[in-house]
Design an enzyme around this catalytic site. Structure first.
Site, PDB file in Angstrom:
ATOM      1  N   HIS A 175       0.846  -1.187   0.000  1.00 59.13           N
ATOM      2  CA  HIS A 175       0.000   0.000   0.000  1.00 59.13           C
ATOM      3  C   HIS A 175       0.885   1.243   0.000  1.00 59.13           C
ATOM      4  O   HIS A 175       1.932   1.279   0.649  1.00 59.13           O
ATOM      5  CB  HIS A 175      -0.912  -0.005   1.225  1.00 59.13           C
ATOM      6  CG  HIS A 175      -2.049   0.951   1.125  1.00 59.13           C
ATOM      7  ND1 HIS A 175      -1.998   2.219   1.659  1.00 59.13           N
ATOM      8  CD2 HIS A 175      -3.266   0.839   0.525  1.00 59.13           C
ATOM      9  CE1 HIS A 175      -3.130   2.852   1.412  1.00 59.13           C
ATOM     10  NE2 HIS A 175      -3.914   2.034   0.724  1.00 59.13           N
ATOM     11  N   HIS A 176       0.454   2.273  -0.730  1.00 59.38           N
ATOM     12  CA  HIS A 176       1.284   3.469  -0.897  1.00 59.38           C
ATOM     13  C   HIS A 176       1.517   4.192   0.424  1.00 59.38           C
ATOM     14  O   HIS A 176       2.460   4.976   0.562  1.00 59.38           O
ATOM     15  CB  HIS A 176       0.622   4.421  -1.903  1.00 59.38           C
ATOM     16  CG  HIS A 176       1.602   5.225  -2.699  1.00 59.38           C
ATOM     17  ND1 HIS A 176       2.655   5.898  -2.122  1.00 59.38           N
ATOM     18  CD2 HIS A 176       1.687   5.476  -4.032  1.00 59.38           C
ATOM     19  CE1 HIS A 176       3.346   6.529  -3.060  1.00 59.38           C
ATOM     20  NE2 HIS A 176       2.790   6.288  -4.219  1.00 59.38           N
ATOM     21  N   SER A 177       0.681   3.936   1.432  1.00 58.76           N
ATOM     22  CA  SER A 177       0.875   4.587   2.730  1.00 58.76           C
ATOM     23  C   SER A 177       2.166   4.135   3.407  1.00 58.76           C
ATOM     24  O   SER A 177       2.673   4.816   4.304  1.00 58.76           O
ATOM     25  CB  SER A 177      -0.321   4.305   3.644  1.00 58.76           C
ATOM     26  OG  SER A 177      -0.491   2.919   3.843  1.00 58.76           O
TER      27      SER A 177
END
Length: 496
Positions: A158-160
């Site tokens: 996930h980009h987070s």
């Protein structure tokens, strides 16, 4: 999987965390934004291998190195008081079961082309998300031979967890060079321009300050114009209707990747006296021009529309933070020190020249003009701080501002530098590296990633946007070859 108890509810964000203890920290606004429904982005690193993958050795390597990174061994937990999905999210350390993150799908061949099977599997991933009851990453292994590799893996996170530059450095800290299995890979150094101004006498000193004053005025003017253009794009300014603009976004992406010679890219760069990024942007412009021209070659109306010079722009992701480097991250992991980089990026709106040009090198020259113009602007810094202010005063709902800007452009573009050498992971030599994303608000995204002596273009396209994405991928290769041939001809002419 057992959650460790939260000791402290900290008010600082992940990008500022220096403690690395067992406490829960807030996601920074730049990471929190990736949990908004229309901006729920996953990074996908498609990797081809020269040998079949031995699962146990990969697991052991991840256990020793990757899981020491706090973002890969922490849950993301929404505050209990929030019921609308807009509350704060915290990193909560947990115990990771590596088997929950290594995916070994059973795929029936049914005499299908393995290249298509792999493409279909990766495309199907774009319709799924990772369960937030575990750290938001997984590693998919496809032990089937394709035309490009003996096996393929898909590393999804996930980009987070971090931006592409930060995650590239972290991922490469698990690799070693093939030439020397004890050495870490190296990334290309960032180039910095050098001043040619002389201050040998008083007149040259005065001239230097006059030039600097002119550059300052130009910088301020360009910045103001770029910020106004961003505001107009957020409100009303959209790109022209074209085969690349999407009316209704679907939930499925197609991923196409094509590899070209990095040495030839450098040859084009030296012949035209530009940068590698200029050459990459020139190839993108040429590929899109070829695709549109072919689709409109029998339609007079389409030809007239093309001659009006359609408005086509790319939202270019820009990293704003110096990377720690592979060596530094590897040393921190070995010492069990905190390794947190997170997300620190902005973007610039880059005009694309979509037209048929007689000289293929003109695509590169026009790309250089656009790039040089953006280098004399503080657009990316201004956008970053404007978004921070929006998050501060309007909360996470303010991310719709960013989504509107991106959805009003034709495509997103990102360029990530890979290792200079050929590398291996736990004895598995890497054949190619193709990073991409899904979940972004545009229907089209292009990545460029270097690896050793090759450069890979990766196109992520909405399934309903382009009927045959492979044809667009071939246009990238054909455009590269035409530009390279033109550079060879120009080089021979100079010699003669």
């Amino acid at each position: 999987m057992n959650l460790k108890p939260i000791r402290i509810i900290s008010k600082h964000s992940d990008d500022d965390d220096e403690n690395g203890g067992e406490e829960a920290t807030l996601l920074s606004p730049s990471s929190r934004v990736f949990h908004v429904p229309d901006f729920n982005i996953y990074i996908v690193a498609i990797m081809g291998w020269k040998v079949p993958i031995e699962i146990d050795s990969i697991k052991a390597e991840f256990q020793r190195k990757l899981l020491k990174h706090p973002r890969f061994s922490s849950l993301q937990v929404m505050d209990e008081l929030s019921h609308d999905g807009n509350g704060e999210i915290r990193w909560v350390p947990t115990t990771v079961n590596i088997d929950d993150h290594i995916i070994l799908p059973q795929i029936a061949h049914n005499n299908m082309d393995t290249d298509k099977l792999v493409e279909q599997y990766i495309s199907n991933l774009s319709t799924t998300t990772i369960d937030m009851s575990k750290p938001l990453w997984d590693f998919h292994v496809l032990n089937m031979k394709t035309s490009q590799a003996e096996a393929t893996s898909i590393f999804r996170f996930h980009h987070s967890l971090g931006d592409g530059v930060a995650l590239m450095s972290l991922l490469l800290s698990c690799f070693r060079t093939i030439s020397d299995p004890t050495c870490l890979p190296t990334l290309p150094p960032s180039s910095k321009g050098k001043s040619n101004l002389s201050i040998s006498n008083i007149w040259s000193l005065i001239w230097q300050y006059l030039v600097k004053l002119g550059l300052l005025i130009n910088l301020l003017f360009n910045t103001v114009m770029d910020v106004l253009l961003i505001a107009a794009t957020m409100l009303v300014l959209k790109d022209s209707q074209s085969p690349f603009t999407i009316a209704h976004k679907s939930n499925r992406q197609r991923f196409i990747y094509r590899t070209v010679s990095l040495d030839d890219i450098k040859f084009i760069k030296n012949t035209t006296n530009v940068t590698i990024n200029d050459v990459i942007l020139g190839i993108i412009q040429a590929a899109f021009s070829r695709y549109i021209d072919r689709n409109y070659e029998v339609e007079d109306k389409g030809k007239m529309w093309l001659e009006r010079r359609m408005r086509c722009r790319a939202a270019v992701a820009v990293n704003l933070r110096p990377t720690l480097g592979v060596q530094a991250i590897a040393e921190m992991i070995e010492k069990n020190a905190t390794v947190i980089q997170g997300n620190c990026f902005s973007f610039a709106i880059m005009p694309l020249n979509i037209s048929q040009l007689e000289d293929p090198l003109d695509y590169v020259r026009k790309a250089k003009m656009s790039m040089d113009r953006k280098k004399h602007s503080l657009e990316t810094r201004c956008i970053f701080y404007i978004l921070q202010l929006i998050f501060k005063f309007f909360g996470i709902r303010g991310v719709t501002t960013l989504g509107r800007v991106l959805s009003h452009t034709t495509l997103m573009f990102s360029n990530v530098a890979g290792p200079l050498e050929e590398v291996s992971l736990a004895g598995h030599p890497l054949a190619f590296l193709a990073p991409t994303c899904y979940g972004h608000p545009t229907g089209l995204m292009v990545h460029a990633c270097s690896y050793a002596k090759q450069l890979t273009f990766v196109v992520a396209v909405d399934e309903g946007l382009i009927p045959d994405p492979n044809q667009l991928g071939d246009d990238f290769v054909d455009s590269f070859m035409l530009i390279n041939e033109a550079a060879i001809t120009t080089s021979r002419t100079k010699v003669d």
